[in-house]
Design a protein around this motif. Structure first.
Motif, PDB file in Angstrom:
ATOM      1  N   VAL A   1      55.609  65.943  16.578  1.00 52.84           N
ATOM      2  CA  VAL A   1      55.729  65.508  17.802  1.00 52.84           C
ATOM      3  C   VAL A   1      56.238  63.931  17.740  1.00 52.84           C
ATOM      4  O   VAL A   1      55.892  63.251  16.917  1.00 52.84           O
ATOM      5  CB  VAL A   1      54.475  65.451  18.610  1.00 52.84           C
ATOM      6  CG1 VAL A   1      54.547  64.755  19.896  1.00 52.84           C
ATOM      7  CG2 VAL A   1      54.194  66.653  19.270  1.00 52.84           C
ATOM      8  N   GLY A   2      57.484  63.827  18.455  1.00 54.46           N
ATOM      9  CA  GLY A   2      57.818  62.414  18.910  1.00 54.46           C
ATOM     10  C   GLY A   2      58.012  62.138  20.356  1.00 54.46           C
ATOM     11  O   GLY A   2      58.091  63.143  21.058  1.00 54.46           O
ATOM     12  N   PHE A   3      57.805  61.041  20.735  1.00 57.09           N
ATOM     13  CA  PHE A   3      57.668  60.603  22.180  1.00 57.09           C
ATOM     14  C   PHE A   3      58.299  59.160  22.073  1.00 57.09           C
ATOM     15  O   PHE A   3      57.749  58.302  21.633  1.00 57.09           O
ATOM     16  CB  PHE A   3      56.351  60.873  22.625  1.00 57.09           C
ATOM     17  CG  PHE A   3      56.177  60.271  24.215  1.00 57.09           C
ATOM     18  CD1 PHE A   3      56.721  61.170  25.348  1.00 57.09           C
ATOM     19  CD2 PHE A   3      55.890  59.231  24.463  1.00 57.09           C
ATOM     20  CE1 PHE A   3      56.832  60.981  26.334  1.00 57.09           C
ATOM     21  CE2 PHE A   3      55.780  58.626  25.854  1.00 57.09           C
ATOM     22  CZ  PHE A   3      56.242  59.577  26.861  1.00 57.09           C
ATOM     23  N   ALA A   4      59.165  58.926  23.329  1.00 45.76           N
ATOM     24  CA  ALA A   4      59.489  57.697  23.373  1.00 45.76           C
ATOM     25  C   ALA A   4      59.734  57.455  24.882  1.00 45.76           C
ATOM     26  O   ALA A   4      59.952  58.284  25.816  1.00 45.76           O
ATOM     27  CB  ALA A   4      61.041  57.240  23.006  1.00 45.76           C
ATOM     28  N   LEU A   5      59.340  56.114  25.419  1.00 42.39           N
ATOM     29  CA  LEU A   5      59.558  55.975  26.985  1.00 42.39           C
ATOM     30  C   LEU A   5      60.422  54.695  27.195  1.00 42.39           C
ATOM     31  O   LEU A   5      60.413  53.654  26.830  1.00 42.39           O
ATOM     32  CB  LEU A   5      58.149  55.865  27.413  1.00 42.39           C
ATOM     33  CG  LEU A   5      57.880  55.671  28.879  1.00 42.39           C
ATOM     34  CD1 LEU A   5      58.098  54.692  29.594  1.00 42.39           C
ATOM     35  CD2 LEU A   5      58.561  56.995  29.625  1.00 42.39           C
ATOM     36  N   HIS A   6      61.444  55.017  28.019  1.00 40.70           N
ATOM     37  CA  HIS A   6      62.480  53.870  28.390  1.00 40.70           C
ATOM     38  C   HIS A   6      62.360  53.471  29.860  1.00 40.70           C
ATOM     39  O   HIS A   6      62.348  54.628  30.718  1.00 40.70           O
ATOM     40  CB  HIS A   6      63.876  54.541  28.171  1.00 40.70           C
ATOM     41  CG  HIS A   6      64.157  54.729  26.700  1.00 40.70           C
ATOM     42  ND1 HIS A   6      64.782  54.124  25.651  1.00 40.70           N
ATOM     43  CD2 HIS A   6      64.045  55.917  25.995  1.00 40.70           C
ATOM     44  CE1 HIS A   6      65.011  54.616  24.721  1.00 40.70           C
ATOM     45  NE2 HIS A   6      64.549  55.756  24.714  1.00 40.70           N
ATOM     46  N   ARG A   7      62.332  52.303  30.222  1.00 42.02           N
ATOM     47  CA  ARG A   7      62.365  51.904  31.411  1.00 42.02           C
ATOM     48  C   ARG A   7      63.747  50.997  31.575  1.00 42.02           C
ATOM     49  O   ARG A   7      63.844  50.041  31.022  1.00 42.02           O
ATOM     50  CB  ARG A   7      61.109  50.931  31.948  1.00 42.02           C
ATOM     51  CG  ARG A   7      59.790  51.551  31.762  1.00 42.02           C
ATOM     52  CD  ARG A   7      58.598  50.593  31.909  1.00 42.02           C
ATOM     53  NE  ARG A   7      57.537  51.365  31.982  1.00 42.02           N
ATOM     54  CZ  ARG A   7      56.334  50.628  31.542  1.00 42.02           C
ATOM     55  NH1 ARG A   7      56.251  49.379  31.501  1.00 42.02           N
ATOM     56  NH2 ARG A   7      55.127  51.515  31.723  1.00 42.02           N
ATOM     57  N   LEU A   8      64.428  51.792  32.744  1.00 42.78           N
ATOM     58  CA  LEU A   8      65.723  51.246  32.686  1.00 42.78           C
ATOM     59  C   LEU A   8      66.070  50.699  34.251  1.00 42.78           C
ATOM     60  O   LEU A   8      65.525  51.384  35.214  1.00 42.78           O
ATOM     61  CB  LEU A   8      66.731  52.398  32.588  1.00 42.78           C
ATOM     62  CG  LEU A   8      66.750  53.083  31.111  1.00 42.78           C
ATOM     63  CD1 LEU A   8      67.644  54.199  31.190  1.00 42.78           C
ATOM     64  CD2 LEU A   8      67.050  52.212  30.066  1.00 42.78           C
TER      65      LEU A   8
END
Length: 264
Positions: free
Chosen positions: A28-35
């Motif tokens: 599993v990979g997970f990333a969170l971007h706030r744009l």
């Protein structure tokens, strides 16, 4: 702070990043971007498949040579279904925010040739699980019944304040099909109102792993093995986005025997 808890590194850009290497696991990979409006992010997928989930906001999404236009209608994860785009391995994607956007990038190994596609809100099934104060509301984004992914399982859940979730405690850390499947898992948590908090316990039968995590708005919990129930405190609804993957794309879990009476 527990190694099972990943807090945002800032307020904008890539604020969460979990890789197999950082988590000490394989899938599993997970990333969170706030744009902010007008901001963009682009990546290639390489040997991994990706599910882009618009947790909130509207964005222009281009993936695998296809322009999906403006995607996403909800401005909060507590308001309706999300929109998502599946991107296979050996491809690329680009997201440009139209409004403020919270973008989750869920990834796992790509094993075969798949096609890029939009997963529209109206294509996602919903269900109610549990009863009483164990009731929670599930949206299936990329369930195992959907054959368009190799490894990824993606789902989101809303647990009302004062309720429990991922409960009675269950685990999926043994490759023992058809009884239990091995699946790593991340939980990306949000709270409404955001000043609230909740709790998540991650533990094994022999208690070689036994941690209680304080869940605040925007944190990610890692579940490498063991049981992993959540509790939302009164007055604060708990949202989480689950990403699971393992050697086989099958969700089979084992309930903790001491608590199975709750299912009767």
């Amino acid at each position: 702070m527990s190694e099972l808890l990943v807090k945002p590194s800032g307020h904008t850009g890539k604020v969460i990043e979990v890789t197999p290497e950082s988590a000490g696991w394989a899938y599993v990979g997970f990333a969170l971007h706030r744009l902010g409006s007008g901001d963009s992010v682009a990546e290639v997928t390489g040997e991994r498949e990706v599910c882009l989930v618009l947790v909130s906001g509207t964005a222009q999404i281009l993936a695998g040579g296809k322009d999906f236009g403006a995607v996403g209608e909800r401005m909060s994860p507590f308001d309706g279904k999300p929109a998502a785009v599946y991107v296979p391995g050996d491809s690329d994607w680009r997201v440009e925010a139209v409004t403020d956007v919270e973008l989750a990038v869920c990834s796992a190994p790509a094993l075969s040739d798949k096609k890029v596609r939009l997963i529209a809100p109206d294509a996602m099934s919903q269900e109610v699980r549990g009863k009483g104060t164990n009731t929670r509301y599930v949206t299936n984004i990329l369930p195992e019944t959907d054959p368009t992914a190799d490894s990824l399982l993606v789902v989101e859940v809303i647990t009302p304040g004062g309720h429990t979730s991922s409960y009675p405690p269950h685990k999926h850390d043994q490759n023992d099909l058809p009884h239990e499947s091995y699946l790593e898992e991340t939980y990306y948590h949000r709270l409404n109102p955001p000043q609230g908090f909740g709790f998540q316990r991650v533990y094994t039968d022999d208690r070689s792993l036994d941690e209680v995590l304080l869940i605040e708005d925007g944190v990610t919990a890692l579940v490498p093995k063991g049981y992993h129930p959540c509790a939302a405190i009164h007055g604060y609804d708990l949202y989480y986005l689950n990403v699971m993957a393992g050697p086989q794309r099958i969700w089979r879990f084992h309930n903790q025997a001491e608590h199975e009476w709750l299912l009767k």
